[in-house]
Design a protein around this motif. Sequence first.
Motif, PDB file in Angstrom:
ATOM      1  N   THR A 195       1.387   8.128  25.415  1.00  0.00           N
ATOM      2  CA  THR A 195       2.742   7.326  25.781  1.00  0.00           C
ATOM      3  C   THR A 195       3.947   8.285  26.538  1.00  0.00           C
ATOM      4  N   ASP A 196       4.201   9.454  25.819  1.00  0.00           N
ATOM      5  CA  ASP A 196       5.050  10.455  26.300  1.00  0.00           C
ATOM      6  C   ASP A 196       4.584  11.184  27.435  1.00  0.00           C
ATOM      7  N   ALA A 197       3.173  11.569  27.369  1.00  0.00           N
ATOM      8  CA  ALA A 197       2.742  12.133  28.480  1.00  0.00           C
ATOM      9  C   ALA A 197       3.066  11.517  29.901  1.00  0.00           C
ATOM     10  N   ALA A 198       2.947  10.052  29.780  1.00  0.00           N
ATOM     11  CA  ALA A 198       2.983   9.230  30.920  1.00  0.00           C
ATOM     12  C   ALA A 198       4.119   9.041  31.360  1.00  0.00           C
ATOM     13  N   ILE A 199       5.383   9.261  30.521  1.00  0.00           N
ATOM     14  CA  ILE A 199       6.669   9.438  30.837  1.00  0.00           C
ATOM     15  C   ILE A 199       6.907  10.502  31.489  1.00  0.00           C
ATOM     16  N   LEU A 200       6.615  11.803  31.198  1.00  0.00           N
ATOM     17  CA  LEU A 200       6.829  13.067  31.558  1.00  0.00           C
ATOM     18  C   LEU A 200       6.114  13.330  33.036  1.00  0.00           C
ATOM     19  N   PHE A 201       4.886  13.083  33.026  1.00  0.00           N
ATOM     20  CA  PHE A 201       3.900  13.436  34.087  1.00  0.00           C
ATOM     21  C   PHE A 201       3.355  12.292  34.928  1.00  0.00           C
ATOM     22  N   VAL A 232       2.325  22.794  27.382  1.00  0.00           N
ATOM     23  CA  VAL A 232       1.690  21.376  26.756  1.00  0.00           C
ATOM     24  C   VAL A 232       0.181  22.147  26.167  1.00  0.00           C
ATOM     25  N   LEU A 233       0.039  21.653  24.982  1.00  0.00           N
ATOM     26  CA  LEU A 233      -1.553  21.803  24.313  1.00  0.00           C
ATOM     27  C   LEU A 233      -2.259  20.447  24.379  1.00  0.00           C
ATOM     28  N   GLY A 234      -3.341  20.787  24.760  1.00  0.00           N
ATOM     29  CA  GLY A 234      -4.138  19.321  24.620  1.00  0.00           C
ATOM     30  C   GLY A 234      -5.488  19.555  23.701  1.00  0.00           C
ATOM     31  N   PRO A 235      -6.113  18.480  23.484  1.00  0.00           N
ATOM     32  CA  PRO A 235      -6.093  17.047  24.095  1.00  0.00           C
ATOM     33  C   PRO A 235      -4.531  16.481  23.548  1.00  0.00           C
ATOM     34  N   LEU A 236      -4.421  15.131  24.151  1.00  0.00           N
ATOM     35  CA  LEU A 236      -3.295  14.368  23.809  1.00  0.00           C
ATOM     36  C   LEU A 236      -3.425  13.932  22.468  1.00  0.00           C
ATOM     37  N   ARG A 237      -2.412  13.588  21.802  1.00  0.00           N
ATOM     38  CA  ARG A 237      -2.522  13.142  20.371  1.00  0.00           C
ATOM     39  C   ARG A 237      -1.782  11.746  20.171  1.00  0.00           C
ATOM     40  N   GLY A 238      -1.795  11.209  18.749  1.00  0.00           N
ATOM     41  CA  GLY A 238      -1.072  10.201  18.634  1.00  0.00           C
ATOM     42  C   GLY A 238       0.285  10.111  18.612  1.00  0.00           C
ATOM     43  N   LYS A 239       0.998  11.446  18.333  1.00  0.00           N
ATOM     44  CA  LYS A 239       2.372  11.378  18.336  1.00  0.00           C
ATOM     45  C   LYS A 239       2.651  12.883  18.635  1.00  0.00           C
ATOM     46  N   THR A 240       3.676  12.828  19.286  1.00  0.00           N
ATOM     47  CA  THR A 240       4.378  14.023  19.900  1.00  0.00           C
ATOM     48  C   THR A 240       5.046  14.932  18.938  1.00  0.00           C
ATOM     49  N   GLN A 241       4.782  16.260  18.981  1.00  0.00           N
ATOM     50  CA  GLN A 241       5.091  17.142  18.127  1.00  0.00           C
ATOM     51  C   GLN A 241       5.739  18.586  18.822  1.00  0.00           C
ATOM     52  N   GLN A 261       8.122  13.907   9.774  1.00  0.00           N
ATOM     53  CA  GLN A 261       9.016  12.920   9.282  1.00  0.00           C
ATOM     54  C   GLN A 261      10.487  13.360   8.905  1.00  0.00           C
ATOM     55  N   GLY A 262      11.394  13.233   9.542  1.00  0.00           N
ATOM     56  CA  GLY A 262      12.764  13.642   9.107  1.00  0.00           C
ATOM     57  C   GLY A 262      13.079  14.908   9.976  1.00  0.00           C
ATOM     58  N   ALA A 263      12.296  15.594  10.883  1.00  0.00           N
ATOM     59  CA  ALA A 263      12.502  16.638  11.676  1.00  0.00           C
ATOM     60  C   ALA A 263      13.414  16.338  12.769  1.00  0.00           C
ATOM     61  N   PRO A 264      14.012  17.228  13.001  1.00  0.00           N
ATOM     62  CA  PRO A 264      15.239  17.074  14.205  1.00  0.00           C
ATOM     63  C   PRO A 264      14.398  16.668  15.675  1.00  0.00           C
ATOM     64  N   GLY A 265      15.137  15.832  16.375  1.00  0.00           N
ATOM     65  CA  GLY A 265      14.602  15.542  17.519  1.00  0.00           C
ATOM     66  C   GLY A 265      15.002  16.466  18.659  1.00  0.00           C
ATOM     67  N   ILE A 266      14.766  16.034  19.763  1.00  0.00           N
ATOM     68  CA  ILE A 266      15.148  16.773  21.017  1.00  0.00           C
ATOM     69  C   ILE A 266      14.911  16.012  22.435  1.00  0.00           C
ATOM     70  N   SER A 267      15.520  16.402  23.459  1.00  0.00           N
ATOM     71  CA  SER A 267      15.175  15.976  24.723  1.00  0.00           C
ATOM     72  C   SER A 267      14.354  16.542  25.349  1.00  0.00           C
ATOM     73  N   ILE A 268      13.180  16.200  26.268  1.00  0.00           N
ATOM     74  CA  ILE A 268      12.149  16.632  27.087  1.00  0.00           C
ATOM     75  C   ILE A 268      12.185  16.344  28.256  1.00  0.00           C
ATOM     76  N   ALA A 269      12.174  17.135  29.171  1.00  0.00           N
ATOM     77  CA  ALA A 269      11.980  16.836  30.689  1.00  0.00           C
ATOM     78  C   ALA A 269      10.773  17.283  31.249  1.00  0.00           C
ATOM     79  N   GLY A 270      10.293  16.322  32.158  1.00  0.00           N
ATOM     80  CA  GLY A 270       8.768  16.810  32.965  1.00  0.00           C
ATOM     81  C   GLY A 270       9.264  16.553  34.431  1.00  0.00           C
ATOM     82  N   PRO A 271       8.135  16.589  35.225  1.00  0.00           N
ATOM     83  CA  PRO A 271       8.244  16.515  36.616  1.00  0.00           C
ATOM     84  C   PRO A 271       8.454  15.258  37.086  1.00  0.00           C
ATOM     85  N   CYS A 272       8.242  14.140  36.103  1.00  0.00           N
ATOM     86  CA  CYS A 272       8.360  12.860  36.654  1.00  0.00           C
ATOM     87  C   CYS A 272       9.568  12.019  35.772  1.00  0.00           C
ATOM     88  N   GLY A 273       9.821  12.658  34.587  1.00  0.00           N
ATOM     89  CA  GLY A 273      10.775  11.711  33.895  1.00  0.00           C
ATOM     90  C   GLY A 273      11.320  12.417  32.606  1.00  0.00           C
TER      91      GLY A 273
END
Length: 213
Positions: free
Chosen positions: A40-46, A84-93, A117-129
């Motif tokens: 899901t996140d890969a689709a937003i970013l790329f 980015v390391l592949g393959p895609l996973r079920g959850k972004t880390q 769980q409980g680790a900080p979040g962050i903003s991530i930018a890619g070429p498409c979003g």
Amino acid sequence: MEQIITQVVIALQERFPDGEAPPKGIPVGISNRHIHLSTTDAAILFGEGHALTKMKDLKQEGEYAAEETVTLIGPKGVLRGVRVLGPLRGKTQVEISCTDGFTLGINAPVRDSGQTQGAPGISIAGPCGALMLREGVICAARHIHMSPAEAEALRLHDQDRINIESFGPRGVIFKNVLIRVHPKFRLEMHLDVDEANAAGLKNNDPVYLYRPE
């Protein structure tokens, strides 16, 4: 195969009388900052339907460094070109070093992979979003990958915690090293850049099971 296992056992369980390192050991793999993405996140970013482009295979079977990179945007700073390391996973880390955390203004906890769980979040930018990751930024805890055969030969088990020693001018003892066992794993100790630099280690340098005198 049996010869390889025997060499590994000898390398990790023996020390020379004069205290020098044995000729074989566990190779080090130094992990620079990187990100594992969900579909899901890969689709937003790329872009929807985008497939990661393999740049090179990593030592662990099926894992690879992709051509794609992202930008991490923290409260105090930005890190560009994060691989980015592949393959895609079920959850972004997101995996960074403590030094990266100072740059970004994020206090990332030391965690085993997947424990976000409980680790900080962050903003991530890619070429498409861009997206805001609610949680998932960690400093990966030091660990060793190995196959079941290697684990059996070393009398170790998945989720064991052991101590590892490095040699040289900046030799150290790494405590609380997690053992991870899987049929696809190959013997390798993963350290982040901060840990490797502190011990004067480079990729493929050997480290050894610590056995007090």
